[in-house]
Write a protein that holds these residues in place. Structure first.
Motif, mmCIF file in Angstrom:
data_model
loop_
_atom_site.group_PDB
_atom_site.id
_atom_site.type_symbol
_atom_site.label_atom_id
_atom_site.label_comp_id
_atom_site.label_asym_id
_atom_site.label_seq_id
_atom_site.Cartn_x
_atom_site.Cartn_y
_atom_site.Cartn_z
ATOM 1 N N ALA A 553 0.820 -1.218 0.000
ATOM 2 C CA ALA A 553 0.000 0.000 0.000
ATOM 3 C C ALA A 553 0.852 1.266 0.000
ATOM 4 C CB ALA A 553 -0.926 -0.005 1.207
ATOM 5 N N TRP A 554 1.983 1.230 0.715
ATOM 6 C CA TRP A 554 2.785 2.436 0.859
ATOM 7 C C TRP A 554 4.055 2.426 0.021
ATOM 8 C CZ3 TRP A 554 2.340 1.861 6.874
ATOM 9 C CH2 TRP A 554 0.997 2.064 7.248
ATOM 10 N N GLY A 555 4.344 1.335 -0.660
ATOM 11 C CA GLY A 555 5.422 1.295 -1.632
ATOM 12 C C GLY A 555 6.826 1.232 -1.071
ATOM 13 N N LEU A 556 6.983 0.825 0.182
ATOM 14 C CA LEU A 556 8.326 0.700 0.748
ATOM 15 C C LEU A 556 9.004 -0.573 0.262
ATOM 16 C CD1 LEU A 556 7.610 1.687 4.476
ATOM 17 C CD2 LEU A 556 8.520 3.160 2.659
ATOM 18 N N ALA A 557 10.333 -0.575 0.249
ATOM 19 C CA ALA A 557 11.070 -1.802 -0.004
ATOM 20 C C ALA A 557 10.763 -2.798 1.105
ATOM 21 C CB ALA A 557 12.568 -1.512 -0.055
ATOM 22 N N PRO A 558 10.843 -4.106 0.820
ATOM 23 C CA PRO A 558 10.467 -5.097 1.837
ATOM 24 C C PRO A 558 11.131 -4.885 3.188
ATOM 25 C CG PRO A 558 10.769 -6.185 -0.260
ATOM 26 C CD PRO A 558 11.194 -4.756 -0.464
ATOM 27 N N GLN A 559 12.450 -4.666 3.191
ATOM 28 C CA GLN A 559 13.117 -4.526 4.478
ATOM 29 C C GLN A 559 12.663 -3.284 5.221
ATOM 30 O OE1 GLN A 559 15.232 -7.115 5.611
ATOM 31 N NE2 GLN A 559 14.664 -6.035 7.479
ATOM 32 N N ALA A 560 12.454 -2.190 4.485
ATOM 33 C CA ALA A 560 11.977 -0.961 5.128
ATOM 34 C C ALA A 560 10.576 -1.156 5.699
ATOM 35 C CB ALA A 560 11.990 0.187 4.125
ATOM 36 N N ALA A 561 9.750 -1.929 5.008
ATOM 37 C CA ALA A 561 8.395 -2.189 5.517
ATOM 38 C C ALA A 561 8.455 -2.963 6.828
ATOM 39 C CB ALA A 561 7.598 -2.958 4.470
ATOM 40 N N LEU A 562 9.339 -3.964 6.891
ATOM 41 C CA LEU A 562 9.442 -4.755 8.112
ATOM 42 C C LEU A 562 10.061 -3.970 9.253
ATOM 43 C CD1 LEU A 562 10.518 -8.277 6.794
ATOM 44 C CD2 LEU A 562 8.285 -7.156 6.781
ATOM 45 N N ASP A 563 10.894 -3.001 8.931
ATOM 46 C CA ASP A 563 11.537 -2.192 9.967
ATOM 47 C C ASP A 563 10.602 -1.171 10.598
ATOM 48 O OD1 ASP A 563 13.860 -3.574 9.515
ATOM 49 O OD2 ASP A 563 14.857 -1.978 8.388
ATOM 50 N N LEU A 564 9.431 -0.932 10.011
ATOM 51 C CA LEU A 564 8.491 0.012 10.612
ATOM 52 C C LEU A 564 8.139 -0.409 12.037
ATOM 53 C CD1 LEU A 564 5.970 0.578 7.674
ATOM 54 C CD2 LEU A 564 7.512 2.304 8.640
ATOM 55 N N PRO A 565 7.778 0.538 12.897
ATOM 56 C CA PRO A 565 7.393 0.174 14.270
ATOM 57 C C PRO A 565 6.163 -0.729 14.289
ATOM 58 C CG PRO A 565 7.733 2.539 14.063
ATOM 59 C CD PRO A 565 7.749 1.990 12.673
ATOM 60 N N ASN A 566 6.106 -1.589 15.270
ATOM 61 C CA ASN A 566 4.947 -2.462 15.460
ATOM 62 C C ASN A 566 3.930 -1.793 16.370
ATOM 63 O OD1 ASN A 566 5.730 -4.690 13.885
ATOM 64 N ND2 ASN A 566 7.058 -5.461 15.529
ATOM 65 N N ALA A 567 2.662 -2.045 16.090
ATOM 66 C CA ALA A 567 1.557 -1.555 16.911
ATOM 67 C C ALA A 567 0.522 -2.672 17.006
ATOM 68 C CB ALA A 567 0.940 -0.301 16.304
ATOM 69 N N GLY A 580 10.090 2.731 22.321
ATOM 70 C CA GLY A 580 11.102 3.615 21.779
ATOM 71 C C GLY A 580 10.958 3.958 20.316
ATOM 72 N N ARG A 581 9.836 3.572 19.676
ATOM 73 C CA ARG A 581 9.721 3.774 18.235
ATOM 74 C C ARG A 581 8.728 4.881 17.846
ATOM 75 N NH1 ARG A 581 11.224 -0.300 14.999
ATOM 76 N NH2 ARG A 581 11.234 1.386 13.468
ATOM 77 N N LEU A 582 7.966 5.412 18.805
ATOM 78 C CA LEU A 582 6.977 6.436 18.487
ATOM 79 C C LEU A 582 7.346 7.713 19.224
ATOM 80 C CD1 LEU A 582 4.318 6.374 16.779
ATOM 81 C CD2 LEU A 582 3.086 6.291 18.948
ATOM 82 N N ASP A 583 7.289 8.850 18.527
ATOM 83 C CA ASP A 583 7.713 10.096 19.158
ATOM 84 C C ASP A 583 6.710 10.544 20.224
ATOM 85 O OD1 ASP A 583 5.616 11.738 17.929
ATOM 86 O OD2 ASP A 583 6.758 11.571 16.071
ATOM 87 N N ALA A 584 7.172 11.425 21.091
ATOM 88 C CA ALA A 584 6.372 11.867 22.235
ATOM 89 C C ALA A 584 5.093 12.567 21.797
ATOM 90 C CB ALA A 584 7.210 12.787 23.127
ATOM 91 N N ALA A 585 5.160 13.353 20.719
ATOM 92 C CA ALA A 585 3.974 14.068 20.260
ATOM 93 C C ALA A 585 2.891 13.102 19.806
ATOM 94 C CB ALA A 585 4.356 15.010 19.118
ATOM 95 N N SER A 586 3.278 12.027 19.131
ATOM 96 C CA SER A 586 2.300 11.036 18.676
ATOM 97 C C SER A 586 1.697 10.288 19.860
ATOM 98 C CB SER A 586 2.955 10.054 17.706
ATOM 99 O OG SER A 586 3.357 10.710 16.521
ATOM 100 N N ARG A 587 2.517 9.951 20.845
ATOM 101 C CA ARG A 587 1.981 9.290 22.037
ATOM 102 C C ARG A 587 0.976 10.192 22.740
ATOM 103 N NH1 ARG A 587 7.463 8.151 22.805
ATOM 104 N NH2 ARG A 587 7.542 9.522 24.640
ATOM 105 N N ALA A 588 1.301 11.469 22.843
ATOM 106 C CA ALA A 588 0.395 12.413 23.497
ATOM 107 C C ALA A 588 -0.910 12.561 22.714
ATOM 108 C CB ALA A 588 1.074 13.774 23.652
ATOM 109 N N ALA A 589 -0.805 12.549 21.390
ATOM 110 C CA ALA A 589 -2.005 12.669 20.558
ATOM 111 C C ALA A 589 -2.916 11.462 20.735
ATOM 112 C CB ALA A 589 -1.611 12.842 19.104
ATOM 113 N N LEU A 590 -2.344 10.279 20.844
ATOM 114 C CA LEU A 590 -3.143 9.081 21.065
ATOM 115 C C LEU A 590 -3.796 9.109 22.449
ATOM 116 C CD1 LEU A 590 -0.808 6.383 19.476
ATOM 117 C CD2 LEU A 590 -3.062 7.076 18.645
ATOM 118 N N THR A 591 -3.052 9.550 23.440
ATOM 119 C CA THR A 591 -3.620 9.672 24.793
ATOM 120 C C THR A 591 -4.774 10.656 24.798
ATOM 121 O OG1 THR A 591 -1.470 9.122 25.787
ATOM 122 C CG2 THR A 591 -3.086 10.219 27.184
#
Length: 632
Positions: A553-567, A580-591
């Motif tokens: 869907a996002w067109g990344l190379a296979p290894q780059a796709a697997l390296d994405l953070p897990n959720a 350690g993979r999500l920035d503080a602003a994103s964590r705050a937005a989810l909260t």
């Protein structure tokens, strides 16, 4: 080229559907409030991050969880073997070098593409004839604590991986069965070096040392232990030989899968299960009577380009995966089709708005999974057809429950009858399965020079299974571990109102799984596009979804796709994010959107091959484990 399925489910097919007729809550508000936002019980602990280089191939390739297994698979391909031959040789090596994840004493799901059709081979374990719904209940009616249920003879199901692989080999193998046993046999005799990951998991384990056979094999005697008088795992680099497994593999090479299902090997397995302090009911008749099942693969169109084929029940993998992807693609969700990535390099991550939508979709998919999915030989499909859970009109109805804030645990829906089903059925008043740990697995993917492909997910459930080790009746050191797959059934067979859980224990039944071996095809041409899958218990569904989204869907190379953070979200109290993979602003937005965010290690193990097409094939192996892609 023919399509992989003659009757795929297409997003957007127009049928008039009725309103859902039954909704059962996952839990009472009080129970939901009481559920702690605890970390997810992951199958195997973390052992670090090893960056992996991009791999290209033009003829064939194999991706497995261990370099020695990938080498064995590639050797079979170079000898003219099929994708299935390579998968069998690699799986037998994994039984030796990655014993925490799979082996002769477990089960597997295999998707196979032969250039014309996709087959779904079910080698899942079955419950012994003596296993009844109250198998794990104590005298007070409460289930055993999971840890006690797991490390027991009660948990051992009838293994199925060998008979399944042999049945598939009869149709698709090119090399002799005995040839496929040789790489593992040689390594068992000569020994292999204990890897950092195996050492780390042995250090973390609390069960193996309780079993004399396993303790003598995996741990140094007190006098030889690296740290003095206490028993310690063999150190990294120690050459570990397994003479008992070598003897069993010789029998396997000569006799086929019957070597495990009858005779001295079977007798030793039964003896260890029945003589445990918490004995199980596994019998010689159970082992002799096991049969794999060839099922119809589920193939679902995803967007305008792809057709995704996966495993039907007793796996929940494809159903939950495609519900998740279908809910994200719902046109009512603004921006759902946009690429949601931010950052770059190692900091690349999905944005918080997209992660919120993802969590909402996951809640809905896992609610349906908990209520409806179980062994199809025991439990009817809702609406008379499992595809009812994936119909676009049903998903559109479910997507309307996705709001701007997290609303807590979702409730299962009830899709109406599937049009034309010979057994439309009635609304099933199952009790949702209570939350309990799910573990296990390894995955391997293969593409051969003829374009045939394998996606094989294989398991003994928890890390090191039940902790019981069989020497196959040889009296030699080592052997193979027995599964604890019966704890994939609901330990509690019914709820307080007496409603049965669909995934309860029953004799001969196969426990529900999250294993998601996946093959992807081009919708227009039917060309094979990808083979992939992952270990990870219920998180398998999320790890596979991330790999599909990132690469296709996002067109990344296979290894780059697997390296994405897990959720991961399993419709519990917490949204689990990789530490350690999500920035503080994103964590705050989810909260701020109402999520309880918990960060922890999420040790996926995706193996992904993109098939050669206009250009070379490309592969990726998860950096969170020690696997590699090898090819020519």
């Amino acid at each position: 080229m023919p399509h992989p399925s003659t009757s795929p489910l297409r997003w957007g097919a127009g049928l008039a559907w009725a309103t859902a007729v039954l909704v059962v809550p996952l839990a009472s508000p009080a129970a939901a409030a009481a559920q702690a936002a605890a970390p997810l019980a992951v199958p195997e602990g973390a052992s670090g991050w090893t960056p992996k280089a991009a791999v290209e191939f033009t003829r064939h390739a194999v991706a497995t969880a261990h370099p020695l297994a990938s080498q064995a698979g590639l050797a079979m391909l170079r000898q003219g073997g099929s994708a299935l031959d390579a998968a069998i040789a690699a799986q037998l090596v994994l039984a030796l070098v990655e014993p925490q994840s799979s082996g002769l004493g477990g089960g597997a799901f295999l998707l196979h593409w032969d250039g014309r059709q996709t087959q779904a081979w079910d080698g899942r374990e079955t419950a012994p004839a003596a296993a009844l719904p109250g198998l794990f209940l104590q005298a007070d009616g409460q289930p055993l604590p999971f840890a006690l249920a797991r490390a027991s003879g009660l948990a051992v199901g009838v293994p199925g991986v060998l008979r399944m692989l042999q049945a598939a080999h009869g149709q698709h193998g090119r090399l002799p069965w005995a040839t496929l046993c040789q790489p593992a046999l040689r390594l068992a005799e000569e020994g292999f070096e204990v890897s950092p990951r195996l050492h780390a998991l042995l250090t973390q384990d609390t069960v193996l040392a309780q079993d004399p056979q396993a303790r003598a094999y995996f741990y140094a005697p007190p006098g030889d232990a690296p740290h003095g008088s206490t028993v310690q795992p063999w150190p990294v680099g120690h050459r570990l030989r397994n003479p008992a497994l070598a003897a069993v593999l010789r029998r396997l090479a000569a006799e086929g899968a019957d070597a495990l299902h009858q005779g001295p090997v079977a007798e030793d397995v039964v003896r260890r299960v029945r003589h445990h302090a918490r004995p199980g009911g596994l019998s010689l008749a159970d082992l002799a009577g096991y049969r794999p099942v060839l099922r119809q693969a589920l193939c679902t169109d995803w967007g305008p380009r792809w057709r995704v084929c996966g495993f039907p029940p007793p796996s929940s993998g494809h159903l939950a995966l495609m519900q998740l992807l279908g809910l994200l693609a719902d046109p009512a969700q603004e921006g759902a089709r946009a690429v949601p990535l931010q950052g770059q390099g190692a900091g690349l991550q999905p944005d918080a708005a997209w992660l919120h939508r993802y969590a909402q979709a996951a809640r809905l998919a896992f609610a349906d999974r908990a209520q409806h999915v179980a062994d199809p030989d025991f439990v009817p499909a809702p609406g008379g057809d499992w595809r009812s859970l994936l119909h676009p009109d049903y998903l559109a109805q479910r997507a309307r429950l996705m709001g701007p804030r997290d609303n807590g645990p979702a409730r299962a829906g009830q899709p109406p009858a599937w049009p034309g089903s010979p057994t439309p059925g009635q609304a099933q008043a199952w009790a949702p399965q209570p939350e309990q740990p799910e573990y296990g697995t390894s995955h391997l993917s293969v593409i051969d020079a003829q374009g045939q492909a394998v996606a094989l997910t294989t398991s003994i459930e928890a890390a090191f299974g039940s902790g019981l080790m069989s020497d196959g009746g040889t009296g030699l050191p080592g052997g193979f571990l027995l599964n604890n797959q019966l704890t994939d059934f609901s330990l509690q067979p019914q709820d307080a109102q007496g409603r049965p859980v669909a995934n309860r224990v029953q004799p001969g039944k196969r426990p529900r799984s999250s294993m998601s071996p996946t093959l992807v095809f081009d919708r227009a041409s039917g060309r094979l596009v990808a083979t992939l899958g992952s270990p990870g218990g219920p998180a398998i569904i999320h790890y596979t979804a991330k790999a599909l989204l990132g690469s296709l869907a996002w067109g990344l190379a296979p290894q780059a796709a697997l390296d994405l953070p897990n959720a991961v979200h399993v419709n519990g109290a917490a949204f689990i994010l990789e530490a350690g993979r999500l920035d503080a602003a994103s964590r705050a937005a989810l909260t701020a959107r109402g999520h309880t965010v918990v960060e922890q290690a999420l040790t996926s193990g995706v193996q992904l091959l993109l098939a050669p097409g206009p250009g070379p094939g490309r592969g990726g192996a998860d950096a969170r484990r020690e696997g590699v892609v090898l090819g020519d």
